[in-house]
Design a protein around this motif. Structure first.
Motif, PDB file in Angstrom:
ATOM      1  N   THR A 271      43.880  46.771  40.538  1.00  0.00           N
ATOM      2  CA  THR A 271      44.397  45.722  39.672  1.00  0.00           C
ATOM      3  C   THR A 271      44.055  44.340  40.211  1.00  0.00           C
ATOM      4  OG1 THR A 271      46.219  47.144  38.963  1.00  0.00           O
ATOM      5  CG2 THR A 271      46.477  44.780  38.599  1.00  0.00           C
TER       6      THR A 271
ATOM      7  N   GLN B 272      41.092  37.507  38.893  1.00  0.00           N
ATOM      8  CA  GLN B 272      40.212  36.474  39.436  1.00  0.00           C
ATOM      9  C   GLN B 272      40.304  35.195  38.614  1.00  0.00           C
ATOM     10  OE1 GLN B 272      38.839  37.206  42.302  1.00  0.00           O
ATOM     11  NE2 GLN B 272      39.588  39.332  42.159  1.00  0.00           N
ATOM     12  N   THR B 273      40.450  35.340  37.296  1.00  0.00           N
ATOM     13  CA  THR B 273      40.596  34.165  36.436  1.00  0.00           C
ATOM     14  C   THR B 273      41.887  33.426  36.737  1.00  0.00           C
ATOM     15  OG1 THR B 273      39.334  35.281  34.699  1.00  0.00           O
ATOM     16  CG2 THR B 273      40.669  33.382  34.040  1.00  0.00           C
ATOM     17  N   LEU B 274      42.968  34.179  36.904  1.00  0.00           N
ATOM     18  CA  LEU B 274      44.245  33.549  37.234  1.00  0.00           C
ATOM     19  C   LEU B 274      44.176  32.816  38.576  1.00  0.00           C
ATOM     20  CD1 LEU B 274      46.715  36.386  36.129  1.00  0.00           C
ATOM     21  CD2 LEU B 274      46.417  34.167  35.027  1.00  0.00           C
TER      22      LEU B 274
ATOM     23  N   PRO C  14      39.003  41.427  36.627  1.00  0.00           N
ATOM     24  CA  PRO C  14      38.523  40.079  36.276  1.00  0.00           C
ATOM     25  C   PRO C  14      39.633  39.112  35.882  1.00  0.00           C
ATOM     26  CG  PRO C  14      37.125  41.758  35.284  1.00  0.00           C
ATOM     27  CD  PRO C  14      38.287  42.474  35.871  1.00  0.00           C
ATOM     28  N   TYR C  15      40.671  39.593  35.182  1.00  0.00           N
ATOM     29  CA  TYR C  15      41.717  38.664  34.752  1.00  0.00           C
ATOM     30  C   TYR C  15      42.493  38.110  35.938  1.00  0.00           C
ATOM     31  CZ  TYR C  15      45.575  41.990  35.451  1.00  0.00           C
ATOM     32  OH  TYR C  15      46.508  42.831  35.995  1.00  0.00           O
TER      33      TYR C  15
ATOM     34  N   ASN D 166      50.923  46.185  35.524  1.00  0.00           N
ATOM     35  CA  ASN D 166      49.738  46.984  35.216  1.00  0.00           C
ATOM     36  C   ASN D 166      49.566  48.142  36.184  1.00  0.00           C
ATOM     37  OD1 ASN D 166      48.990  45.378  33.022  1.00  0.00           O
ATOM     38  ND2 ASN D 166      47.904  43.928  34.338  1.00  0.00           N
TER      39      ASN D 166
ATOM     40  N   TYR E  70      52.095  40.125  36.795  1.00  0.00           N
ATOM     41  CA  TYR E  70      50.983  40.827  36.150  1.00  0.00           C
ATOM     42  C   TYR E  70      50.587  42.116  36.891  1.00  0.00           C
ATOM     43  CZ  TYR E  70      50.558  36.222  33.996  1.00  0.00           C
ATOM     44  OH  TYR E  70      50.821  35.056  33.317  1.00  0.00           O
TER      45      TYR E  70
END
Length: 315
Positions: free
Chosen positions: A208, A215-217, A212-213, A235, A231
């Motif tokens: 998790t 890394q974006t955060l 990618p999400y 997950n 998050y």
């Protein structure tokens, strides 16, 4: 869509229970020896055994006995114990609370300890704490629950006196003593499950955190604590839920053995005693109830998985 999933799973329960009932009935009659001979004792005569078998219906064909048993189950009648002449439903109801208490305590230990250790290890992979968790999980998987129960009982209860030697006290008598008595058995039952949950939690958390999400955060400046709490843990629970369901069903079987160590009068103790004295109605009734409980656990796990992961719901 969720209602469709529940309906689909409920439809699957019927053939599962049918197959389980056939297996339970056949396996109980594979127990060597005659129950009538056990009931009559060492002075039993062939004539007396034949007469008692006729009275109990054991002289009838297996198909007839099975149909009568299933008919009773559908009416809510699991039969009558051959020892004590007590209804099996009453035997189960009188001894169900200790087993439920031990199983719930064990799964709480497994979830809290396992998920905490797995998350902590995943946050710093390769660090000293991660290696300690890895060693702890390997040890937890290798140690038998009954052996751990004997060690905990002998040292913490007998020598140090921190916990009561007699682990079971009905909550109606003393809630505090009931909780204290469940600590050691719950640890003995839950350690192996916590090791399994810790390993899967670590792997799921690492996957998790590499998504990618996440890394974006991080690029947006979101604090790591917020990412993990809001998050990542949610997950991570999606694949872990099935592991918890499997461990819960495993803990039910483990609790039967631990009940013997801590002298807990649960249905596991009743089942072992019934097998030893060939009390077939009790064996069949308890086994059927446990099998139905395991099937319901997986049903609830499927529903929880669908709630956490909408893609798992039927279209």
């Amino acid at each position: 869509m969720l209602g469709r999933l529940v309906g689909f799973r409920l439809m699957g329960i019927v053939p599962q229970l049918a197959l389980v009932s056939v297996a339970i009935f056949l396996l109980t009659y594979l127990i060597p020896g005659s129950p009538a001979a056990v009931l009559l004792g060492p002075r039993a005569t062939p004539e007396g055994i034949a007469e008692l078998e006729e009275r109990l219906g054991l002289d009838q064909p297996l198909v007839v006995q099975f149909v009568e048993w299933v008919g009773g189950v559908l009416r809510g009648d699991l039969g009558t114990s051959w020892f004590g002449n007590k209804p099996v439903t009453k035997v189960i109801s009188e001894h169900l609370l200790p087993t439920i208490s031990l199983t719930v305590g064990g799964i709480l230990v497994a979830i809290l300890l396992g998920m905490s250790a797995g998350i902590v290890a995943a946050l710093r992979p390769g660090a000293l704490l991660d290696r300690i968790v890895g060693l702890g999980t390997a040890t937890g998987l290798a140690v038998p629950s009954f052996w751990l129960g004997v060690i905990l009982l002998g040292y913490l209860a007998v020598q140090l006196g921190w916990f009561p030697v007699l682990s079971w006290t009905p909550p109606s008598q003393d809630v505090g003593l009931w909780l204290r008595g469940l600590v050691l058995p719950s640890i003995a039952v839950g350690i192996a499950g916590s090791a399994v949950i810790a390993r899967h939690t670590r792997s799921a958390m690492l996957e998790t955190l590499a998504a990618p999400y996440v890394q974006t955060l991080r690029a947006m400046g979101t604090p790591r604590r917020t990412i993990v709490a809001r998050y990542a843990i949610k997950n991570t629970m999606v694949p872990i839920l099935s592991v918890i369901a499997f461990q819960l069903s495993t803990l039910i079987a483990a609790s039967f053995v631990v009940e013997q160590v801590f002298t807990i009068p649960g249905i596991g103790t009743q089942l072992i005693n019934a097998v030893a004295r060939k009390d077939v109605p009790v064996v069949q009734g308890i086994t059927l109830v446990v099998a139905a409980a395991v099937i319901m656990i997986y049903l609830l796990a499927d529903i929880g998985y669908a709630l956490l992961n909408p893609r798992a719901r039927p279209q």
